[in-house]
Design a protein around this motif. Structure first.
Motif, PDB file in Angstrom:
ATOM      1  N   TRP A 128       0.868  -1.180   0.000  1.00  0.00           N
ATOM      2  CA  TRP A 128       0.000   0.000   0.000  1.00  0.00           C
ATOM      3  C   TRP A 128       0.897   1.219   0.000  1.00  0.00           C
ATOM      4  O   TRP A 128       1.640   1.473   0.948  1.00  0.00           O
ATOM      5  N   GLN A 129       0.845   1.993  -1.051  1.00  0.00           N
ATOM      6  CA  GLN A 129       1.753   3.118  -1.220  1.00  0.00           C
ATOM      7  C   GLN A 129       0.982   4.423  -1.146  1.00  0.00           C
ATOM      8  O   GLN A 129       0.155   4.716  -1.996  1.00  0.00           O
ATOM      9  N   ALA A 130       1.220   5.212  -0.106  1.00  0.00           N
ATOM     10  CA  ALA A 130       0.618   6.532  -0.007  1.00  0.00           C
ATOM     11  C   ALA A 130       1.478   7.514  -0.777  1.00  0.00           C
ATOM     12  O   ALA A 130       2.701   7.517  -0.664  1.00  0.00           O
ATOM     13  N   GLN A 148     -22.149  -4.695 -14.949  1.00  0.00           N
ATOM     14  CA  GLN A 148     -21.399  -3.817 -15.837  1.00  0.00           C
ATOM     15  C   GLN A 148     -20.121  -3.332 -15.176  1.00  0.00           C
ATOM     16  O   GLN A 148     -20.002  -3.284 -13.950  1.00  0.00           O
ATOM     17  N   SER A 149     -19.159  -2.945 -16.026  1.00  0.00           N
ATOM     18  CA  SER A 149     -17.872  -2.439 -15.536  1.00  0.00           C
ATOM     19  C   SER A 149     -17.917  -0.933 -15.349  1.00  0.00           C
ATOM     20  O   SER A 149     -18.434  -0.208 -16.204  1.00  0.00           O
ATOM     21  N   GLY A 150     -17.352  -0.494 -14.242  1.00  0.00           N
ATOM     22  CA  GLY A 150     -17.195   0.941 -14.009  1.00  0.00           C
ATOM     23  C   GLY A 150     -15.805   1.422 -14.369  1.00  0.00           C
ATOM     24  O   GLY A 150     -15.491   2.599 -14.237  1.00  0.00           O
ATOM     25  N   GLY A 151     -14.952   0.488 -14.826  1.00  0.00           N
ATOM     26  CA  GLY A 151     -13.623   0.862 -15.287  1.00  0.00           C
ATOM     27  C   GLY A 151     -12.576   0.825 -14.183  1.00  0.00           C
ATOM     28  O   GLY A 151     -12.817   0.417 -13.044  1.00  0.00           O
ATOM     29  N   LEU A 152     -11.381   1.255 -14.550  1.00  0.00           N
ATOM     30  CA  LEU A 152     -10.247   1.290 -13.629  1.00  0.00           C
ATOM     31  C   LEU A 152     -10.283   2.548 -12.772  1.00  0.00           C
ATOM     32  O   LEU A 152     -10.579   3.640 -13.278  1.00  0.00           O
ATOM     33  N   GLN A 153      -9.967   2.389 -11.501  1.00  0.00           N
ATOM     34  CA  GLN A 153      -9.920   3.518 -10.584  1.00  0.00           C
ATOM     35  C   GLN A 153      -8.616   3.425  -9.793  1.00  0.00           C
ATOM     36  O   GLN A 153      -8.301   2.376  -9.231  1.00  0.00           O
ATOM     37  N   ALA A 154      -7.880   4.527  -9.742  1.00  0.00           N
ATOM     38  CA  ALA A 154      -6.595   4.524  -9.033  1.00  0.00           C
ATOM     39  C   ALA A 154      -6.780   4.936  -7.576  1.00  0.00           C
ATOM     40  O   ALA A 154      -7.500   5.893  -7.271  1.00  0.00           O
ATOM     41  N   VAL A 155      -6.131   4.197  -6.689  1.00  0.00           N
ATOM     42  CA  VAL A 155      -6.060   4.556  -5.268  1.00  0.00           C
ATOM     43  C   VAL A 155      -4.588   4.825  -4.972  1.00  0.00           C
ATOM     44  O   VAL A 155      -3.801   3.897  -4.768  1.00  0.00           O
ATOM     45  N   LEU A 156      -4.208   6.094  -5.001  1.00  0.00           N
ATOM     46  CA  LEU A 156      -2.806   6.457  -4.839  1.00  0.00           C
ATOM     47  C   LEU A 156      -2.481   6.926  -3.429  1.00  0.00           C
ATOM     48  O   LEU A 156      -1.319   7.095  -3.081  1.00  0.00           O
ATOM     49  N   ASN A 157      -3.497   7.136  -2.631  1.00  0.00           N
ATOM     50  CA  ASN A 157      -3.298   7.482  -1.223  1.00  0.00           C
ATOM     51  C   ASN A 157      -4.131   6.519  -0.399  1.00  0.00           C
ATOM     52  O   ASN A 157      -5.330   6.726  -0.209  1.00  0.00           O
TER      53      ASN A 157
END
Length: 294
Positions: free
Chosen positions: A2-4, A95-104
């Motif tokens: 997990w990279q903040a 259905q797909s909601g697509g890619l979502q980034a969690v960067l924090n």
């Protein structure tokens, strides 16, 4: 891992980011060997030139900021797909909601992150799929968040005045004038709980960079293939026996670019008409182009 991510770069942080990018380049070089061994595009140009910086910037800008943000995106997709749902009351639309980034990672609770289930694609990319749906059996129609194994991660209450008939009434302004049986059918046919949305979470900048690298290489390969095909056609080294769509691509301004080809001898009709519409629900078709194909 997990990279903040912090906008303030320390010396150590900058060194870490540089190492991440080096690993990303190594990853994509290995991938390119597998999917396109000896590809012209990789041998004649610097591979670093193919990294899609715009796509990376959009993913960073659009990163998830917490549960409220995730719920907002679910509700947007729920509305979007309710317009397409088949009028069969017992059919659930996945259905797909697509890619979502969690960067924090700090914007989500630790127990939520620990409950995610890892999925690895054929390209070796890691994501964490989650499903969101409206629970028709819960009081107040709670929104349920599950991992890809069906394990419940969280529940979220709707607004006190929420009613599941909102979309049925939106589509049928005269809803209250219908017979009781007709109303019941419409409510069942347009029940928001019938839409389940999957979001694939990319957690950490390392995984995001590797994802962008892979996507960038696949895009570069596709463009090279299309370019080669067009050169063959325009140079007389290739031929088509009928009217063909050679390529179709969505441009950054939202427009669609179509590439078409036809035999040198022409077609039985000397012109073609291109129709388009801005809203498939309204079916507002119009001719946007007429061109000669003789």
């Amino acid at each position: 891992m997990w990279q903040a991510v912090d906008d303030t770069r320390t010396g150590a942080d900058y060194e870490y980011r540089q190492k991440v990018r080096v690993r990303g380049i190594a990853c994509v070089l290995f991938l390119s060997t597998i999917v396109w061994s000896g590809a012209v595009i990789l041998s004649r140009e610097n591979i670093a030139d193919h990294f899609d910086h715009d796509y990376y910037a959009r993913m960073v800008e659009d990163q998830l900021s917490g549960f409220d943000d995730l719920i907002d995106r679910f509700e947007q997709k729920q509305r979007q797909y309710l317009q397409l749902i088949p009028p069969v009351a017992d059919h659930i639309l996945f259905q797909s909601g697509g890619l979502q980034a969690v960067l924090n990672a700090e914007v989500f609770p630790t127990d939520f992150l620990a409950g995610l289930t890892e999925t690895v694609s054929a390209d070796g990319l890691r994501t964490f799929p989650v499903w969101l749906y409206e629970d028709p059996d819960s009081r107040g129609r709670e929104i349920v968040l599950e991992n890809s194994d069906g394990g419940e991660l969280a529940r979220f209450s709707r607004a006190p005045d929420y009613s599941p008939d909102w979309y049925a009434r939106e589509v049928h302004p005269r809803f209250d004038s219908y017979s009781r049986s007709h109303q019941e059918w419409i409510l069942a046919a347009y029940d928001p709980s019938r839409v389940n949305i999957r979001f694939d979470l990319i957690v950490g900048e390392t995984d995001l960079i590797e994802h962008v690298w892979v996507k960038s290489i696949h895009t570069a390969i596709r463009i090279e293939q299309e370019y080669t095909e067009m050169m063959l056609l325009s140079g007389g080294y290739g031929s088509v026996s009928d009217f063909q769509f050679v390529a179709m691509e969505k441009l950054t301004n939202g427009a669609m670019e179509l590439t078409i080809a036809w035999p040198e001898s022409g077609l039985s009709n000397e012109t073609i008409d291109i129709f388009a519409c801005t809203d498939l629900n309204l079916m507002d078709w119009e001719i946007v182009l007429t061109t000669n194909v003789n």
